[in-house]
Motif scaffolding. Structure first.
Motif, PDB file in Angstrom:
ATOM      1  N   MET A   1       2.257  -3.567  -6.855  1.00 50.16           N
ATOM      2  CA  MET A   1       3.226  -3.017  -5.907  1.00 50.16           C
ATOM      3  C   MET A   1       3.127  -1.491  -5.847  1.00 50.16           C
TER       4      MET A   1
ATOM      5  N   ILE B   1       9.246  -8.689   0.811  1.00 45.33           N
ATOM      6  CA  ILE B   1       8.346  -8.373  -0.305  1.00 45.33           C
ATOM      7  C   ILE B   1       7.880  -9.647  -1.003  1.00 45.33           C
TER       8      ILE B   1
ATOM      9  N   CYS C   1      12.945   2.840  -3.085  1.00 49.38           N
ATOM     10  CA  CYS C   1      11.673   2.412  -2.487  1.00 49.38           C
ATOM     11  C   CYS C   1      11.936   1.598  -1.215  1.00 49.38           C
ATOM     12  N   TYR C   2      11.022   1.700  -0.280  1.00 47.09           N
ATOM     13  CA  TYR C   2      11.105   0.936   0.959  1.00 47.09           C
ATOM     14  C   TYR C   2      10.273  -0.339   0.831  1.00 47.09           C
ATOM     15  N   LEU C   3      10.894  -1.475   1.137  1.00 48.19           N
ATOM     16  CA  LEU C   3      10.205  -2.760   1.098  1.00 48.19           C
ATOM     17  C   LEU C   3      10.069  -3.293   2.527  1.00 48.19           C
ATOM     18  N   PRO C   4       9.018  -4.052   2.798  1.00 49.71           N
ATOM     19  CA  PRO C   4       8.834  -4.576   4.166  1.00 49.71           C
ATOM     20  C   PRO C   4       9.877  -5.631   4.499  1.00 49.71           C
TER      21      PRO C   4
ATOM     22  N   ASP D   1       1.695   0.506  -3.791  1.00 49.51           N
ATOM     23  CA  ASP D   1       1.924   1.084  -2.467  1.00 49.51           C
ATOM     24  C   ASP D   1       3.412   1.246  -2.176  1.00 49.51           C
ATOM     25  N   TYR D   2       4.220   0.288  -2.627  1.00 48.70           N
ATOM     26  CA  TYR D   2       5.665   0.352  -2.383  1.00 48.70           C
ATOM     27  C   TYR D   2       6.337   1.326  -3.351  1.00 48.70           C
TER      28      TYR D   2
ATOM     29  N   THR E   1       6.514   4.869  -2.088  1.00 42.16           N
ATOM     30  CA  THR E   1       7.478   5.219  -1.042  1.00 42.16           C
ATOM     31  C   THR E   1       8.808   5.708  -1.619  1.00 42.16           C
TER      32      THR E   1
END
Length: 275
Positions: free
Chosen positions: A140, A210, A186-189, A142-143, A146
């Motif tokens: 994780m 996520i 953190c930003y999650l999709p 990449d997340y 953020t």
């Protein structure tokens, strides 16, 4: 060189050579496991398969395109995945050759479960919204990038303070990585599934999102109702009471730890057989 001319030193040299290659490949897999490079490897395998099939079936243009992709792909990989490659080299530089004992792993896991359970119960009773995602096999990183890096020891007090309303870190998700709070805010999709209930808010959509792209275990505390939910593998388990929540958390984290211990034991057996 014919096998009849091999000496004992030649055999030992070949065995050590094979072991070293195996060990390097194993370590590389362990390093890239937490990055997007895993998906890249899958893409490379697809290109290789398409290249082989196109050559066999006589698709010359497609075969040429796949050949060019493989030829120039190495340069593109270095450019696109430069941050991941840098992190991988840093991990190799400060990595440990030997894993910790199983007892220590179990103690750390109990501490994590206790800290998360205590903080979630506290926030649920006071209807403090929270979103906590626990990294497992799928990386994780990449997340984590953020959010705001913390790299802190997990404690119930810290988790509670992060999600106190109107504080700088409360908006977003906390991501736990390798027994640490890696980052907050953190930003999650967000999940785009049309089957999600309209009564669920952004936290639940982010938790489902996520869980659809990673194998993480994500915990949600609703600020409207104080209910506790968990998402994994695209599924939402809602309105969990304290006992069910703890039991589910123990089951999932224990499964992850057993998988890691199994991979470590395979490595140790390989060392003994080749040592």
């Amino acid at each position: 060189m014919p096998f009849a001319n091999f000496t004992i030193l030649d055999y030992l040299s070949n065995i050590v050579d094979i072991f070293l290659v195996w060990f390097v490949i194993y370590k590389l897999i362990m390093v890239i496991r937490g990055t997007k490079a895993v998906q890249l490897l899958k893409g490379i395998f697809v290109i290789i398969i398409v290249r082989s099939l196109s050559g066999f079936l006589g698709f010359h243009t497609l075969s040429w395109m796949m050949e060019q992709a493989l030829t120039w792909g190495s340069i593109a990989v270095i450019i696109i995945f430069q941050p991941e490659l840098r992190r991988a080299l840093e991990q190799l530089g400060r990595g440990r050759l030997f894993s910790r004992s199983g007892t220590q792993e179990e103690e750390e896991q109990k501490h994590i479960i206790e800290a998360i359970t205590k903080s979630v119960n506290y926030m649920a009773k006071r209807r403090i919204g929270a979103l906590i995602s626990i990294e497992r096999e799928t990386g994780m990183s990449d997340y984590i990038e953020t959010g705001i890096p913390l790299n802190s020891t997990i404690s119930s007090e810290l988790l509670i303070n992060i999600f106190i309303p109107n504080t700088p870190l409360h908006d977003g998700a906390v991501i736990i990585q390798k027994k640490e709070i890696a980052a907050a805010a953190c930003y999650l999709p967000l999940s785009e599934s049309p089957f999600i209930s309209k009564e669920l808010g952004t936290r639940h959509r982010a938790a489902l999102g996520i869980s659809e792209v990673t194998d993480s275990l994500t915990i949600i505390v609703s600020e409207e109702t104080g209910s506790v939910s968990i998402t994994k593998n695209g599924d939402l388990h809602r309105d969990l009471d304290t006992d069910v929540f703890r039991e589910m958390l123990e089951k999932e984290l224990s499964a992850s730890m057993r998988a890691k211990q199994a991979s470590s034991s395979i490595l140790r057996r390989g060392k003994k057989q080749n040592g």
